[in-house]
Motif scaffolding. Structure first.
Motif, short mmCIF file in Angstrom:
data_model
loop_
_atom_site.label_atom_id
_atom_site.label_comp_id
_atom_site.label_asym_id
_atom_site.label_seq_id
_atom_site.Cartn_x
_atom_site.Cartn_y
_atom_site.Cartn_z
N GLY A 61 0.81 -1.22 0.00
CA GLY A 61 0.00 0.00 0.00
C GLY A 61 0.84 1.26 0.00
N HIS A 62 2.17 1.12 -0.01
CA HIS A 62 3.05 2.29 -0.03
C HIS A 62 3.05 2.92 -1.41
N CYS A 63 3.24 4.21 -1.42
CA CYS A 63 3.36 4.95 -2.68
C CYS A 63 4.55 4.40 -3.45
N ARG A 64 4.38 4.24 -4.76
CA ARG A 64 5.46 3.73 -5.61
C ARG A 64 6.37 4.85 -6.11
N GLY A 65 6.15 6.07 -5.64
CA GLY A 65 7.04 7.18 -5.97
C GLY A 65 6.55 8.05 -7.11
N TYR A 66 5.36 7.74 -7.63
CA TYR A 66 4.87 8.58 -8.72
C TYR A 66 3.35 8.62 -8.74
N ALA A 67 2.86 9.60 -9.50
CA ALA A 67 1.41 9.79 -9.62
C ALA A 67 1.12 10.35 -11.01
N PHE A 68 -0.13 10.32 -11.38
CA PHE A 68 -0.59 10.90 -12.64
C PHE A 68 -1.65 11.95 -12.33
N LEU A 69 -1.47 13.14 -12.90
CA LEU A 69 -2.45 14.21 -12.77
C LEU A 69 -3.12 14.41 -14.11
N ALA A 70 -4.41 14.64 -14.11
CA ALA A 70 -5.17 14.82 -15.35
C ALA A 70 -5.46 16.30 -15.59
N PHE A 71 -5.30 16.70 -16.85
CA PHE A 71 -5.58 18.08 -17.27
C PHE A 71 -6.50 18.06 -18.47
N HIS A 72 -7.37 19.07 -18.56
CA HIS A 72 -8.32 19.17 -19.66
C HIS A 72 -7.69 19.66 -20.95
N SER A 73 -6.49 20.23 -20.84
CA SER A 73 -5.82 20.72 -22.06
C SER A 73 -4.34 20.38 -22.01
N ARG A 74 -3.78 20.19 -23.18
CA ARG A 74 -2.35 19.92 -23.29
C ARG A 74 -1.54 21.14 -22.84
N GLU A 75 -2.06 22.33 -23.13
CA GLU A 75 -1.37 23.56 -22.74
C GLU A 75 -1.25 23.67 -21.22
N GLY A 76 -2.35 23.38 -20.53
CA GLY A 76 -2.32 23.42 -19.07
C GLY A 76 -1.38 22.38 -18.49
N ALA A 77 -1.38 21.19 -19.08
CA ALA A 77 -0.49 20.12 -18.63
C ALA A 77 0.97 20.52 -18.85
N THR A 78 1.24 21.09 -20.01
CA THR A 78 2.60 21.53 -20.33
C THR A 78 3.05 22.64 -19.38
N SER A 79 2.15 23.55 -19.06
CA SER A 79 2.46 24.62 -18.13
C SER A 79 2.78 24.07 -16.74
N PHE A 80 2.03 23.07 -16.31
CA PHE A 80 2.29 22.42 -15.02
C PHE A 80 3.66 21.73 -15.04
N VAL A 81 3.95 20.99 -16.10
CA VAL A 81 5.24 20.30 -16.24
C VAL A 81 6.38 21.32 -16.13
N ASP A 82 6.25 22.44 -16.85
CA ASP A 82 7.28 23.48 -16.80
C ASP A 82 7.43 24.05 -15.39
N SER A 83 6.30 24.26 -14.71
CA SER A 83 6.33 24.80 -13.36
C SER A 83 7.05 23.85 -12.40
N VAL A 84 6.76 22.56 -12.50
CA VAL A 84 7.41 21.57 -11.63
C VAL A 84 8.90 21.50 -11.95
N ASN A 85 9.23 21.37 -13.21
CA ASN A 85 10.64 21.17 -13.59
C ASN A 85 11.48 22.42 -13.43
N ASP A 86 10.86 23.60 -13.50
CA ASP A 86 11.57 24.86 -13.28
C ASP A 86 11.51 25.29 -11.83
N ARG A 87 10.87 24.48 -11.00
CA ARG A 87 10.72 24.74 -9.57
C ARG A 87 10.03 26.06 -9.29
#
Length: 129
Positions: A61-87
């Motif tokens: 039942g322990h977290c495997r170290g990753y998760a998936f988040l769902a976004f309604h648009s590719r642009e929003g998902a890409t913006s989130f990815v950039d925000s995470v990776n750019d801290r």
């Protein structure tokens, strides 16, 4: 009727032994990266609370170290990815209770797995060699 589309983001770097609930993990991520903030461009694209899939080990039942988040648009998902990776999600206004209690996260647009029937056929072909 038009079919709705969405984009998943693969988020890794979560602790593997986390005993936090999926809801707690999702809330911390949402707070850290402004997914619930009305003014954030990302928030209008996030699928909302309850849409995050935290992958867990079936036996422990322990977290495997990753998760998936769902976004309604590719642009929003890409913006989130950039925000995470750019801290850029390190909001100075967050209290210690709202900050992610773990280290650096990494994100990328998820590449869906191929149809499982094809995977089974491929595995069968691999074993026949």
């Amino acid at each position: 009727m038009a079919q709705s589309t969405w984009t998943q983001v693969h988020l890794c770097g979560l602790p593997r032994s986390s005993d936090m609930s999926d809801t707690t993990i999702e809330t911390l991520i949402a707070n850290q990266y402004g997914l619930d903030a009305a003014e954030a461009g990302i928030s209008s694209s996030w699928a909302g609370p309850g849409s995050t899939l935290v992958k867990r080990d079936e036996a422990t039942g322990h977290c495997r170290g990753y998760a998936f988040l769902a976004f309604h648009s590719r642009e929003g998902a890409t913006s989130f990815v950039d925000s995470v990776n750019d801290r850029q999600g390190q909001h100075e206004t967050l209290t210690d209770d709202d900050r992610l209690p773990w280290g650096d996260l990494k994100a990328e647009l998820s590449r869906p797995k191929k149809n499982s029937a094809k995977k089974g056929a491929k595995q069968q072909a691999d074993y026949s060699d």
